[in-house]
Design a protein around this motif. Sequence first.
Motif, PDB file in Angstrom:
ATOM      1  N   PHE A 331       1.378  -1.355   0.044  1.00  0.00           N
ATOM      2  CA  PHE A 331      -0.052   0.581   0.329  1.00  0.00           C
ATOM      3  C   PHE A 331       0.253   1.295   0.560  1.00  0.00           C
ATOM      4  O   PHE A 331       1.581   1.327   0.821  1.00  0.00           O
ATOM      5  N   GLN A 332       0.242   2.306  -0.515  1.00  0.00           N
ATOM      6  CA  GLN A 332       0.965   3.459  -1.021  1.00  0.00           C
ATOM      7  C   GLN A 332       0.414   4.930  -0.283  1.00  0.00           C
ATOM      8  O   GLN A 332      -0.793   4.814  -1.393  1.00  0.00           O
ATOM      9  N   ARG A 333       0.829   5.279   0.414  1.00  0.00           N
ATOM     10  CA  ARG A 333       0.184   6.782   1.136  1.00  0.00           C
ATOM     11  C   ARG A 333       0.574   7.747   0.016  1.00  0.00           C
ATOM     12  O   ARG A 333       1.989   7.835  -0.776  1.00  0.00           O
ATOM     13  N   THR A 334      -0.076   8.872  -1.049  1.00  0.00           N
ATOM     14  CA  THR A 334      -0.050   9.597  -2.005  1.00  0.00           C
ATOM     15  C   THR A 334      -1.083  11.179  -1.455  1.00  0.00           C
ATOM     16  O   THR A 334      -2.285  10.865  -1.977  1.00  0.00           O
ATOM     17  N   LYS A 335      -0.468  11.798  -0.521  1.00  0.00           N
ATOM     18  CA  LYS A 335      -1.144  12.794  -0.140  1.00  0.00           C
ATOM     19  C   LYS A 335      -2.456  12.595   0.493  1.00  0.00           C
ATOM     20  O   LYS A 335      -2.615  12.168   1.358  1.00  0.00           O
ATOM     21  N   ASP A 336      -3.114  12.900   0.430  1.00  0.00           N
ATOM     22  CA  ASP A 336      -4.610  12.902   0.705  1.00  0.00           C
ATOM     23  C   ASP A 336      -5.506  11.154  -0.014  1.00  0.00           C
ATOM     24  O   ASP A 336      -6.540  11.095   0.829  1.00  0.00           O
ATOM     25  N   GLY A 338      -4.486   6.815  -1.620  1.00  0.00           N
ATOM     26  CA  GLY A 338      -3.468   6.327  -1.593  1.00  0.00           C
ATOM     27  C   GLY A 338      -3.963   4.704  -2.485  1.00  0.00           C
ATOM     28  O   GLY A 338      -4.394   5.240  -3.683  1.00  0.00           O
ATOM     29  N   VAL A 339      -2.675   4.193  -2.915  1.00  0.00           N
ATOM     30  CA  VAL A 339      -3.323   3.286  -3.810  1.00  0.00           C
ATOM     31  C   VAL A 339      -3.027   1.473  -3.509  1.00  0.00           C
ATOM     32  O   VAL A 339      -1.805   1.798  -2.315  1.00  0.00           O
ATOM     33  N   CYS A 340      -3.954   0.849  -3.770  1.00  0.00           N
ATOM     34  CA  CYS A 340      -2.937  -0.714  -3.747  1.00  0.00           C
ATOM     35  C   CYS A 340      -2.947  -1.059  -4.362  1.00  0.00           C
ATOM     36  O   CYS A 340      -3.430  -1.483  -5.690  1.00  0.00           O
ATOM     37  N   PHE A 341      -1.278  -1.847  -4.393  1.00  0.00           N
ATOM     38  CA  PHE A 341      -1.163  -2.767  -5.073  1.00  0.00           C
ATOM     39  C   PHE A 341      -1.183  -4.410  -5.492  1.00  0.00           C
ATOM     40  O   PHE A 341      -1.524  -4.704  -4.009  1.00  0.00           O
ATOM     41  N   PHE A 342      -1.255  -5.254  -6.242  1.00  0.00           N
ATOM     42  CA  PHE A 342      -1.382  -6.208  -6.007  1.00  0.00           C
ATOM     43  C   PHE A 342      -0.388  -7.580  -6.766  1.00  0.00           C
ATOM     44  O   PHE A 342       0.622  -7.255  -7.570  1.00  0.00           O
ATOM     45  N   LYS A 343      -0.716  -8.647  -5.964  1.00  0.00           N
ATOM     46  CA  LYS A 343       0.691 -10.035  -6.321  1.00  0.00           C
ATOM     47  C   LYS A 343      -0.083 -10.473  -7.055  1.00  0.00           C
ATOM     48  O   LYS A 343      -1.298 -10.890  -7.528  1.00  0.00           O
ATOM     49  N   GLY A 344       0.519 -10.771  -8.107  1.00  0.00           N
ATOM     50  CA  GLY A 344       0.048 -12.054  -9.451  1.00  0.00           C
ATOM     51  C   GLY A 344      -1.067 -12.359 -10.341  1.00  0.00           C
ATOM     52  O   GLY A 344      -1.508 -13.035 -10.674  1.00  0.00           O
ATOM     53  N   GLU A 346      -2.028 -10.028 -13.320  1.00  0.00           N
ATOM     54  CA  GLU A 346      -1.746  -9.645 -14.518  1.00  0.00           C
ATOM     55  C   GLU A 346      -2.058  -8.338 -15.147  1.00  0.00           C
ATOM     56  O   GLU A 346      -1.657  -7.434 -15.607  1.00  0.00           O
ATOM     57  N   THR A 347      -3.399  -8.267 -15.340  1.00  0.00           N
ATOM     58  CA  THR A 347      -4.679  -7.647 -15.545  1.00  0.00           C
ATOM     59  C   THR A 347      -4.920  -5.929 -14.794  1.00  0.00           C
ATOM     60  O   THR A 347      -5.702  -5.218 -15.297  1.00  0.00           O
ATOM     61  N   LEU A 348      -4.965  -6.366 -13.861  1.00  0.00           N
ATOM     62  CA  LEU A 348      -4.471  -4.969 -13.026  1.00  0.00           C
ATOM     63  C   LEU A 348      -3.350  -4.734 -12.087  1.00  0.00           C
ATOM     64  O   LEU A 348      -3.436  -5.631 -11.047  1.00  0.00           O
ATOM     65  N   ALA A 349      -2.447  -3.996 -11.953  1.00  0.00           N
ATOM     66  CA  ALA A 349      -1.420  -3.765 -11.669  1.00  0.00           C
ATOM     67  C   ALA A 349      -2.025  -3.160  -9.765  1.00  0.00           C
ATOM     68  O   ALA A 349      -1.539  -3.185  -8.923  1.00  0.00           O
ATOM     69  N   LYS A 350      -2.886  -1.924  -9.446  1.00  0.00           N
ATOM     70  CA  LYS A 350      -3.289  -1.048  -8.098  1.00  0.00           C
ATOM     71  C   LYS A 350      -4.802  -0.933  -8.588  1.00  0.00           C
ATOM     72  O   LYS A 350      -5.358  -0.702  -9.849  1.00  0.00           O
ATOM     73  N   ALA A 351      -4.928   0.021  -7.355  1.00  0.00           N
ATOM     74  CA  ALA A 351      -6.182   0.466  -7.808  1.00  0.00           C
ATOM     75  C   ALA A 351      -6.392   0.787  -6.677  1.00  0.00           C
ATOM     76  O   ALA A 351      -5.550   1.771  -5.758  1.00  0.00           O
ATOM     77  N   PRO A 352      -6.923   2.370  -6.841  1.00  0.00           N
ATOM     78  CA  PRO A 352      -6.939   3.662  -6.398  1.00  0.00           C
ATOM     79  C   PRO A 352      -7.609   3.650  -4.953  1.00  0.00           C
ATOM     80  O   PRO A 352      -8.240   3.106  -4.859  1.00  0.00           O
ATOM     81  N   LYS A 362      -6.472   1.759   5.387  1.00  0.00           N
ATOM     82  CA  LYS A 362      -5.357   1.062   6.427  1.00  0.00           C
ATOM     83  C   LYS A 362      -6.131   0.538   7.266  1.00  0.00           C
ATOM     84  O   LYS A 362      -5.227  -0.391   7.811  1.00  0.00           O
ATOM     85  N   SER A 363      -7.240   0.454   7.866  1.00  0.00           N
ATOM     86  CA  SER A 363      -7.817  -0.606   9.003  1.00  0.00           C
ATOM     87  C   SER A 363      -7.715  -1.637   8.827  1.00  0.00           C
ATOM     88  O   SER A 363      -7.068  -2.710   9.617  1.00  0.00           O
ATOM     89  N   ALA A 364      -8.383  -2.134   7.017  1.00  0.00           N
ATOM     90  CA  ALA A 364      -8.414  -3.321   6.594  1.00  0.00           C
ATOM     91  C   ALA A 364      -7.100  -4.244   6.418  1.00  0.00           C
ATOM     92  O   ALA A 364      -6.862  -5.339   6.994  1.00  0.00           O
ATOM     93  N   LEU A 365      -5.888  -3.148   6.466  1.00  0.00           N
ATOM     94  CA  LEU A 365      -4.569  -4.069   5.717  1.00  0.00           C
ATOM     95  C   LEU A 365      -3.770  -3.675   7.055  1.00  0.00           C
ATOM     96  O   LEU A 365      -2.662  -4.093   7.538  1.00  0.00           O
ATOM     97  N   GLY A 366      -4.210  -3.075   8.678  1.00  0.00           N
ATOM     98  CA  GLY A 366      -4.071  -2.863   9.129  1.00  0.00           C
ATOM     99  C   GLY A 366      -2.453  -1.893   9.495  1.00  0.00           C
ATOM    100  O   GLY A 366      -1.348  -2.489  10.614  1.00  0.00           O
ATOM    101  N   VAL A 367      -2.636  -0.996   8.711  1.00  0.00           N
ATOM    102  CA  VAL A 367      -1.573  -0.373   8.246  1.00  0.00           C
ATOM    103  C   VAL A 367      -1.851   1.475   9.188  1.00  0.00           C
ATOM    104  O   VAL A 367      -2.869   1.494   9.398  1.00  0.00           O
TER     105      VAL A 367
END
Length: 367
Positions: A331-336, A338-344, A346-352, A362-367
């Motif tokens: 997970f990457q925070r971008t100002k206000d 964020g972006v979630c990145f996926f493993k494995g 191939e058709t979708l690298a990330k979701a805003p 952040k709560s669901a991911l525990g960060v």
Amino acid sequence: MALFAGFSGLSLLRGASGLPPGQRKKLVVLAAVVLGGGIWSMHFVAMLGLQLPVLFFYDGLATLISALVAILMVGLALLLLHFGRRTRPRMALAGAVLGGGIAAMHYIGMLGMELCGPVFGPAGVVVALLAAVGLSNLAIWTAYGTRTRGHILLGTLCFAVAVVSMHFIAMAGTEFSREAVASSAGPALSNALLAMLVTLSSFVISGVALLSGVSFFTPAEAQETGVRAVPPMPAIPAPDSPAPAAAARAPSGAQASSLPVPFERDGKIHFAESSAIAAIRAEGHYTVIYTGKQKHLSPWSITEACARLEPYRFIRVHRSYLINPAHVSHFQRTKDTGVCFFKGIETLAKAPVSRSRLADVKSALGV
């Protein structure tokens, strides 16, 4: 007419990229006819208002060719947009083809004038072509940069401005000369007969715009009225994501660990286990589900998918995205936001992640 045609064509194709190739081709054909017919109709609506001090009519063959050229070139632009990845060069090429189609339709239609031939100035042709290509690119990038209702409406406006501007810029650079005899290759079309044809085409385009508007402006929730929930059916796993055995081992009366999610392929309804789905993205009134190396079109709307899958730990991260945290690699925070990145996947690298959903993610991911 340009606005009606643009809205009809662009709204018809909303969600088309997630459909099977056969259905996608049919929608592209229909949209090409509507958009190309709209360009033709707008041109001749304007030409019916042209007043010259001499009698003139139109060559029926040249008039027909002008319409077919517009439809074919618009169709080629739509094929570039809906078959293959939308890269920057590909979208720019689609815009150039669309602009070229608008210009080609105009000048072929003008060359069909008889007894009063058009004389085109080079400067007028160049400026008109640049305007058509530039504004067509603006329409493509606006409507296809982000496939939301607002962007499609803005793209519609840009398309209409492209068609109208090109026509009147070209007319401003055109003069006319009297011809002693006609050289028609086809039947003669008088202004009266042309007016009837334009009226008919305008009626058809307006009807398509009305039908498109019914689904375009109706909220997805309202369209789902009467849809009844059905118990989960035995899953037919997606080819790239075998169904987990956890659901089969769930004790009687307990909630299953996975829910079969329907998707369409080859004219049939298949099911993918929710545990194998990394993310779900809204695509018009449908959704696209991402599993491993493939993506599939699901008949569920994003609202229905959210309601059904929230008990299975899916979370809404954006108005257009629903994700399965189990497939998030980082997970990457971008100002206000964020972006979630996926493993494995191939058709979708990330979701805003939108600002309003950031705390939940952040709560669901525990960060």
